[in-house]
Design a protein around this motif. Structure first.
Motif, PDB file in Angstrom:
ATOM      1  N   ARG A   1     -12.223  -3.134  -8.423  1.00 32.85           N
ATOM      2  CA  ARG A   1     -11.528  -3.395  -9.684  1.00 32.85           C
ATOM      3  C   ARG A   1     -10.220  -2.619  -9.711  1.00 32.85           C
ATOM      4  NH1 ARG A   1     -15.250  -3.795 -14.780  1.00 32.85           N
ATOM      5  NH2 ARG A   1     -14.173  -5.769 -14.870  1.00 32.85           N
ATOM      6  N   ILE A   2      -9.273  -3.144 -10.481  1.00 32.92           N
ATOM      7  CA  ILE A   2      -7.961  -2.519 -10.601  1.00 32.92           C
ATOM      8  C   ILE A   2      -7.787  -2.050 -12.039  1.00 32.92           C
ATOM      9  CG2 ILE A   2      -5.471  -2.843 -10.346  1.00 32.92           C
ATOM     10  CD1 ILE A   2      -6.156  -5.252  -8.516  1.00 32.92           C
ATOM     11  N   GLY A   3      -7.491  -0.785 -12.201  1.00 35.32           N
ATOM     12  CA  GLY A   3      -7.254  -0.237 -13.530  1.00 35.32           C
ATOM     13  C   GLY A   3      -5.939  -0.750 -14.107  1.00 35.32           C
ATOM     14  N   ALA A   4      -5.796  -0.654 -15.400  1.00 34.36           N
ATOM     15  CA  ALA A   4      -4.611  -1.171 -16.098  1.00 34.36           C
ATOM     16  C   ALA A   4      -3.331  -0.516 -15.595  1.00 34.36           C
ATOM     17  CB  ALA A   4      -4.766  -0.968 -17.602  1.00 34.36           C
ATOM     18  N   GLY A   5      -3.329   0.788 -15.426  1.00 35.21           N
ATOM     19  CA  GLY A   5      -2.134   1.496 -14.957  1.00 35.21           C
ATOM     20  C   GLY A   5      -1.739   1.056 -13.563  1.00 35.21           C
ATOM     21  N   ARG A   6      -2.719   0.911 -12.692  1.00 33.87           N
ATOM     22  CA  ARG A   6      -2.453   0.488 -11.315  1.00 33.87           C
ATOM     23  C   ARG A   6      -1.938  -0.954 -11.310  1.00 33.87           C
ATOM     24  NH1 ARG A   6      -2.065   3.541  -7.286  1.00 33.87           N
ATOM     25  NH2 ARG A   6      -4.177   4.301  -7.257  1.00 33.87           N
TER      26      ARG A   6
ATOM     27  N   ALA B   1       0.825  -1.211   0.000  1.00 35.38           N
ATOM     28  CA  ALA B   1       0.000   0.000   0.000  1.00 35.38           C
ATOM     29  C   ALA B   1       0.857   1.258   0.000  1.00 35.38           C
ATOM     30  CB  ALA B   1      -0.948  -0.003   1.204  1.00 35.38           C
ATOM     31  N   ASP B   2       1.884   1.282   0.842  1.00 30.57           N
ATOM     32  CA  ASP B   2       2.779   2.446   0.909  1.00 30.57           C
ATOM     33  C   ASP B   2       3.447   2.691  -0.443  1.00 30.57           C
ATOM     34  OD1 ASP B   2       2.181   2.931   3.562  1.00 30.57           O
ATOM     35  OD2 ASP B   2       4.004   1.985   4.341  1.00 30.57           O
ATOM     36  N   ALA B   3       3.895   1.613  -1.080  1.00 30.52           N
ATOM     37  CA  ALA B   3       4.574   1.747  -2.372  1.00 30.52           C
ATOM     38  C   ALA B   3       3.639   2.308  -3.440  1.00 30.52           C
ATOM     39  CB  ALA B   3       5.134   0.395  -2.819  1.00 30.52           C
ATOM     40  N   LEU B   4       2.334   2.051  -3.281  1.00 26.05           N
ATOM     41  CA  LEU B   4       1.344   2.525  -4.250  1.00 26.05           C
ATOM     42  C   LEU B   4       0.686   3.838  -3.828  1.00 26.05           C
ATOM     43  CD1 LEU B   4      -0.362  -0.903  -4.974  1.00 26.05           C
ATOM     44  CD2 LEU B   4       0.953   0.446  -6.613  1.00 26.05           C
ATOM     45  N   GLY B   5       0.978   4.301  -2.617  1.00 22.36           N
ATOM     46  CA  GLY B   5       0.333   5.512  -2.111  1.00 22.36           C
ATOM     47  C   GLY B   5      -1.124   5.282  -1.745  1.00 22.36           C
ATOM     48  N   LEU B   6      -1.425   4.075  -1.255  1.00 20.28           N
ATOM     49  CA  LEU B   6      -2.797   3.698  -0.888  1.00 20.28           C
ATOM     50  C   LEU B   6      -2.834   3.276   0.573  1.00 20.28           C
ATOM     51  CD1 LEU B   6      -3.569   1.383  -3.952  1.00 20.28           C
ATOM     52  CD2 LEU B   6      -4.312   3.747  -3.655  1.00 20.28           C
ATOM     53  N   THR B   7      -4.031   2.958   1.052  1.00 17.50           N
ATOM     54  CA  THR B   7      -4.181   2.383   2.379  1.00 17.50           C
ATOM     55  C   THR B   7      -4.151   0.860   2.259  1.00 17.50           C
ATOM     56  OG1 THR B   7      -6.601   2.251   2.254  1.00 17.50           O
ATOM     57  CG2 THR B   7      -5.642   4.316   3.109  1.00 17.50           C
ATOM     58  N   PHE B   8      -3.814   0.183   3.348  1.00 13.58           N
ATOM     59  CA  PHE B   8      -3.803  -1.272   3.293  1.00 13.58           C
ATOM     60  C   PHE B   8      -5.219  -1.817   3.088  1.00 13.58           C
ATOM     61  CE2 PHE B   8      -4.820  -0.957   7.781  1.00 13.58           C
ATOM     62  CZ  PHE B   8      -5.588  -2.083   8.036  1.00 13.58           C
ATOM     63  N   GLN B   9      -6.234  -1.049   3.495  1.00 15.82           N
ATOM     64  CA  GLN B   9      -7.617  -1.474   3.265  1.00 15.82           C
ATOM     65  C   GLN B   9      -7.917  -1.560   1.764  1.00 15.82           C
ATOM     66  OE1 GLN B   9      -6.767   0.984   5.431  1.00 15.82           O
ATOM     67  NE2 GLN B   9      -7.902   0.760   7.351  1.00 15.82           N
ATOM     68  N   GLN B  10      -7.337  -0.640   0.984  1.00 16.30           N
ATOM     69  CA  GLN B  10      -7.535  -0.686  -0.462  1.00 16.30           C
ATOM     70  C   GLN B  10      -6.879  -1.933  -1.038  1.00 16.30           C
ATOM     71  OE1 GLN B  10      -9.455   1.367  -2.392  1.00 16.30           O
ATOM     72  NE2 GLN B  10      -9.047  -0.112  -4.002  1.00 16.30           N
ATOM     73  N   ILE B  11      -5.713  -2.298  -0.539  1.00 19.61           N
ATOM     74  CA  ILE B  11      -5.042  -3.524  -0.988  1.00 19.61           C
ATOM     75  C   ILE B  11      -5.908  -4.730  -0.640  1.00 19.61           C
ATOM     76  CG2 ILE B  11      -3.000  -4.993  -0.750  1.00 19.61           C
ATOM     77  CD1 ILE B  11      -2.563  -2.279  -2.264  1.00 19.61           C
ATOM     78  N   GLN B  12      -6.492  -4.731   0.554  1.00 18.37           N
ATOM     79  CA  GLN B  12      -7.389  -5.825   0.945  1.00 18.37           C
ATOM     80  C   GLN B  12      -8.545  -5.942  -0.039  1.00 18.37           C
ATOM     81  OE1 GLN B  12      -8.484  -4.709   4.965  1.00 18.37           O
ATOM     82  NE2 GLN B  12      -7.044  -6.197   5.845  1.00 18.37           N
TER      83      GLN B  12
ATOM     84  N   ILE C   1       1.555  -2.353  -9.765  1.00 17.11           N
ATOM     85  CA  ILE C   1       1.616  -3.478  -8.825  1.00 17.11           C
ATOM     86  C   ILE C   1       2.601  -4.518  -9.340  1.00 17.11           C
ATOM     87  CG2 ILE C   1       0.305  -5.399  -7.825  1.00 17.11           C
ATOM     88  CD1 ILE C   1      -2.143  -3.452  -7.762  1.00 17.11           C
ATOM     89  N   GLY C   2       2.540  -4.806 -10.630  1.00 15.64           N
ATOM     90  CA  GLY C   2       3.463  -5.763 -11.227  1.00 15.64           C
ATOM     91  C   GLY C   2       4.912  -5.339 -11.061  1.00 15.64           C
ATOM     92  N   LEU C   3       5.194  -4.049 -11.259  1.00 15.92           N
ATOM     93  CA  LEU C   3       6.561  -3.549 -11.090  1.00 15.92           C
ATOM     94  C   LEU C   3       7.033  -3.727  -9.650  1.00 15.92           C
ATOM     95  CD1 LEU C   3       6.424  -0.236 -13.198  1.00 15.92           C
ATOM     96  CD2 LEU C   3       7.590  -2.381 -13.794  1.00 15.92           C
ATOM     97  N   ILE C   4       6.167  -3.409  -8.708  1.00 13.63           N
ATOM     98  CA  ILE C   4       6.522  -3.515  -7.289  1.00 13.63           C
ATOM     99  C   ILE C   4       6.736  -4.981  -6.885  1.00 13.63           C
ATOM    100  CG2 ILE C   4       5.641  -3.184  -4.929  1.00 13.63           C
ATOM    101  CD1 ILE C   4       4.191  -0.637  -6.140  1.00 13.63           C
ATOM    102  N   LEU C   5       5.886  -5.861  -7.416  1.00 16.96           N
ATOM    103  CA  LEU C   5       5.975  -7.283  -7.058  1.00 16.96           C
ATOM    104  C   LEU C   5       6.957  -8.051  -7.941  1.00 16.96           C
ATOM    105  CD1 LEU C   5       2.212  -8.101  -6.324  1.00 16.96           C
ATOM    106  CD2 LEU C   5       4.020  -7.485  -4.695  1.00 16.96           C
ATOM    107  N   GLY C   6       7.553  -7.364  -8.904  1.00 16.50           N
ATOM    108  CA  GLY C   6       8.581  -7.984  -9.735  1.00 16.50           C
ATOM    109  C   GLY C   6       8.065  -8.995 -10.737  1.00 16.50           C
ATOM    110  N   VAL C   7       6.860  -8.761 -11.244  1.00 13.51           N
ATOM    111  CA  VAL C   7       6.297  -9.666 -12.250  1.00 13.51           C
ATOM    112  C   VAL C   7       5.722  -8.850 -13.407  1.00 13.51           C
ATOM    113  CG1 VAL C   7       5.752 -11.557 -10.659  1.00 13.51           C
ATOM    114  CG2 VAL C   7       4.041  -9.777 -11.079  1.00 13.51           C
ATOM    115  N   ASP C   8       5.672  -9.495 -14.558  1.00 14.40           N
ATOM    116  CA  ASP C   8       5.019  -8.896 -15.713  1.00 14.40           C
ATOM    117  C   ASP C   8       3.517  -8.911 -15.469  1.00 14.40           C
ATOM    118  OD1 ASP C   8       5.485  -8.042 -18.623  1.00 14.40           O
ATOM    119  OD2 ASP C   8       3.855  -9.522 -18.773  1.00 14.40           O
TER     120      ASP C   8
END
Length: 132
Positions: free
Chosen positions: A50-55, A31-42, A59-66
């Motif tokens: 829903r998660i937009g394409a940009g977001r 959440a911190d890496a995305l500038g969100l709350t942990f509740q939003q991650i939950q 997330i993929g960049l932060i988690l190290g996956v395509d």
């Protein structure tokens, strides 16, 4: 008008959770890496929001996956996990299982990892012996 989440959204949320846990990352850290709350991650992980394409790309960049990682196992209109992901999801959805995955992922020594696996196998084997 915003569309409500569907099976694909839930599948993507599960894949985010699996990857995050495999990395030993907390919801708060993501959440911190995305500038969100942990509740939003939950909400993302449960497929509530829903998660937009940009977001999703972020997330993929932060988690190290395509970004394609999040769609693995998704077939047609039904969200289907392959057998390994299904088992991992079952374990990760249990609080003790999630903690076990997190702790196991933090062990860097492959000999210690192997010992942990052997320990669990021995416990299960002993349990089967007692039942017989």
């Amino acid at each position: 008008m915003q569309k409500s989440p569907n099976e694909a959204d839930r599948h993507i949320g599960k894949r985010i959770r699996l990857r995050r846990i495999a990395l030993g990352m907390s919801q708060e850290k993501l959440a911190d890496a995305l500038g969100l709350t942990f509740q939003q991650i939950q909400k993302y992980e449960k497929g509530i929001n829903r998660i937009g394409a940009g977001r999703l790309h972020e997330i993929g960049l932060i988690l190290g996956v395509d970004v394609t990682y999040f769609f693995d196992g998704l077939l047609g209109r039904n969200a289907l996990l392959n057998a390994n992901d299904n088992v991992l999801h079952l374990v990760a959805s249990n609080p003790h299982g999630a903690k076990l995955i997190e702790l196991f992922a933090s062990v860097e020594d492959s000999n210690i990892q192997r010992s942990i696996v052997k320990l669990v196998e021995a416990v299960l084997s002993a349990r089967e012996t007692v039942r017989s």
